[in-house]
Each structure stands twice: as C-alpha cells, then as structure tokens.
Design a protein around this motif. Structure first.
Motif: not given
Length: 430
Positions: A396-398, A402-407
């Motif tokens: 997820x980039x968003x 600060x809300x991004x998630x993933x490798x």
C-alpha cells in the motif's frame, strides 16, 4: 440505555465477551466478502496486526490468556437466524437482496479460521492465514478486541465512582461536539468507528447520541449489528484490501498497473448508485485518476482516506471537470482522522461544489483524550492488513507515505509502475 460504567465495573468479576456477533463488523467487510467469494474465493491470504503506535506496549497491557479467551470466543460464533434474516431480507442502499443466496448459505455455515498469536517484546504478533473470504472477516473483530482490552487494562485500576465520572465527562465531550455539528447546514455524517472504538457499548451510545442530536443529518452507521438493532442504515462500500490483494496477484508490471481498475470492474458488475464509490489512494490518488478509464468518471463519487483531504477533493473535482462530469452531482466522502474542526472546515470549503459526506471514525467512538492521568486512554493507530496473497507480499502506498506498507523493494517497484512522485508526509492521527 445501558449504564456503561456499571457494566465496566462488573466485567472485572467474570468474562465479558467483547465481540458477541459475526455482524459486529463494518458493512463494507460483508460487501467486499461477497465480491471476493464470487471472484477470488480460493486465494490464500495472510492478515497481520500492525501497531503503528509503538509507544503503546500492547503485550505489557493485555494478558495473553485473556486475549486468547476473547479470540477463541469469536471462533465459536456463527450467524444467528435473525441476523441472517436481516441480511437476506433488508434493503441496503435502496436494493433488496443485496446478499446473494449462495453467499448467505456459505456465511451461515462459517466459523472463523484459526489464528496465530505470539508475544514479541512488548507487542503481539497476531496473524490469520487461509482462504481470503474467511480470513478477511477477522480484521474488524480482532481490532475491536485489542482496542477494548487495552481500555479495560486502564479502567481496571479505577473505582466505581471514578468510572462514573469518566464516562460522564466522555459523554459531555461528545455531546459538545454534536452541538457544534448540529449548526452545520446540509451536514451528512455517518459513524465509521467500529475498528478502533473504545468498546461496543460506547460505540452504541455514541450512535444513539448522534441519532438524537443530529436527526436526519446522521445518515447511518458502518456497524451492522448496531444498524440492525437500532433500525439504522448500514453504511460502507469498499476498502484498500481489494486493490492490495489484486495487485499482489498480478503476474507482471502491466497486470499490476491494471489491478486497481480490475477491482472496480468486478465491483461495477455487482453494484450501482451510492455503492459505486472510488477509493483512489491505495497507489496514489492523482496517479489513479490520471490513468483511470472513462467509465469510472460516471461513478457516484470518491472517498478521501489519506493525505491532505482538501487536496484530494480538489484533485477529484479537476478530474470530473476534465472528463465532462458535473462535480456538483458527485459525492465526496471524507473519512481520515476526522474531528469536529476538520469536518467544519471541509464542509465550508466544499459545500455547493460537490455533495459532501463524512465517515467519522475513531475520534467519534474513542475520544477519551485528556480524561485520564497520562492520557492512558487516548486512541492509537492499530490496523490489521492483508500482508500476503498466494505467497506474494502486498503493498500500500497511500497519499501519505507514513501509511505505506510492504517490503522496501516492492514499494519502490509499485512507485515506479504507478508513477508515484514526491509525497508529503502527514502525521497519522489514528
């Protein structure tokens, strides 16, 4: 009306289940679950708990045995007959039989799958693995349990009179917010506060207060159980989970680029009207709208859930104008970290330019800020997200990095594929 303080006091002496129904969940979860059941039912996923507020040591506050007891209770639940009747026969968004018979037969026989819980330092690792339609239904009850157990850990040290005063102050605080909102002309606002609520009883009280205080300006609740019991509209459309998993399943960069639109193509086949809401920020709002197919411009509106909400709405308005659509006929739902001041500001800025609505979440159902010493009941940012699909990581980039998630390497790849440029970081409130 339930005496919440007395219930809180009494639960110290016996088990008090936090989640008592499979429909104590957000309406969009059930809508998405039906879509997944139809289109991707055999996809294997992993959901994981993510505590963004690392200063809140959940494993120090919450007893592991008590947490397991609550999670095990949820696994014992099944859909009750009156709940099934409500889902099968009620009208949602103007449509009867929203939920198809094959999906309802599956749901009526469902028990939630096993979980994996491990303490790591001062935090818990909580994961759920299995078929996507089953595992996805863990997200909301798992969050509700952890949020409420953290609250109970704080409340357990309070005496009976102290609890009465605490809830009296919290009720006054919410009512003062409602008094400010009731002066807003043409306000449309719904409860979106299930995931990070203080407790089920408190969310139910907040909804009742909104009904009485705001009248027709309060358009419903995302919580299915409360909607059923209070005869209210169940509110919700779709969430980031769908494009995150579809994208993870993509075989190459071209399929990855197309994945968010494939999600909405599947959604388009099932829903119309106000359920045709675009959530564009999973891989950047501007980038999503820039490359969106023309048929999406005909949808009802967009939900703004990250980044600067005013900037997101302005981007959507420009896009509609470019595609020959009248923004005044479109709906914009704001739903990220809202409280009264921001609601008033956005309503004033966009009223008359678009149809404006608000999904009021954590700061409706869990605003105990300033009501306890050291602010130990202040809300914090806890999520439960799909982190893997068929063995591949999700991203997820968003609109807020600060809300991004993933490798990290996959985040870089997604930014390249979707053409995401410079982003402005914003504090994550809840």
């Amino acid at each position: 009306m339930v005496d919440i303080a007395t219930r809180v006091w009494n639960h110290k002496w016996k088990i008090d289940p936090i989640v008592r129904s499979l429909i104590d969940t957000d309406f969009y979860k059930l809508l998405m679950c039906q879509s997944v059941f139809r289109n991707k039912r055999d996809t294997q996923v992993t959901f994981s708990l993510i505590n963004r507020s690392t200063n809140v040591p959940l494993a120090k506050l919450i007893d592991e045995g008590e947490l397991r007891e609550q999670l095990d209770h949820i696994r014992s639940l099944s859909l009750r007959r009156n709940e099934s009747t409500w889902l099968r026969g009620n009208t949602f968004y103007g449509k009867r039989q929203m939920f198809r018979p094959d999906f309802m037969e599956w749901f009526e026989n469902l028990r939630l799958p096993a979980y994996h819980l491990e303490r790591v330092g001062d935090q818990y690792e909580l994961t759920f693995e299995g078929k996507w339609p089953e595992v996805m239904l863990w997200e909301i009850p798992a969050l509700a349990v952890l949020m409420e157990l953290r609250g109970r850990a704080v409340l357990n040290d309070m005496g009976r009179f102290e609890l009465q005063v605490l809830y009296a102050r919290a009720m006054t605080k919410l009512w003062e917010k409602i008094e400010r909102l009731r002066e807003v002309p043409e306000l449309r606002i719904a409860d979106f506060g299930t995931r990070r609520r203080h407790s089920f009883l408190w969310q139910d009280w907040c909804v009742q207060a909104m009904v009485e205080g705001l009248g027709e300006s309060f358009v419903g609740t995302s919580n299915c159980l409360i909607a059923k019991s209070r005869d209210l509209e169940a509110i919700g459309t779709n969430a980031h989970e769908l494009p995150m998993v579809y994208a993870a399943l993509a075989e190459d960069d071209a399929a990855l680029k197309q994945a968010p639109y494939d999600v909405l193509a599947d959604w388009h086949e099932e829903h119309d009207g106000n359920l045709r809401m675009i959530l564009p920020d999973t891989y950047g709002t501007e980038e999503f709208l820039r490359d969106a197919p023309d048929w999406l411009a005909g949808w009802t509106g967009v939900r703004i859930d990250s980044g600067d909400p005013a900037a997101g709405a302005e981007t959507a308005i420009r896009w509609w104008n470019e595609r020959g659509e009248d923004p005044r006929r479109k709906l914009v739902i704001f739903s990220d970290g809202l409280d009264v001041a921001k609601i008033l500001e956005l309503q004033a800025q966009f009223a008359g330019r678009v149809r404006v609505s608000f999904g009021w979440g954590t700061l409706l159902t869990n605003d105990f800020r300033g009501l306890t010493p050291d602010d130990r009941l202040a809300p914090f940012s806890l999520v439960c997200k799909a982190v893997e699909a068929n063995g591949r990581p999700t991203v997820k980039l968003s609109d807020n990095p600060k809300k991004a998630m993933g490798p990290k390497d996959e985040i870089a790849r997604y930014k390249r594929v979707f053409g995401v440029g410079e982003q402005v970081a914003q504090d994550v409130i809840v």
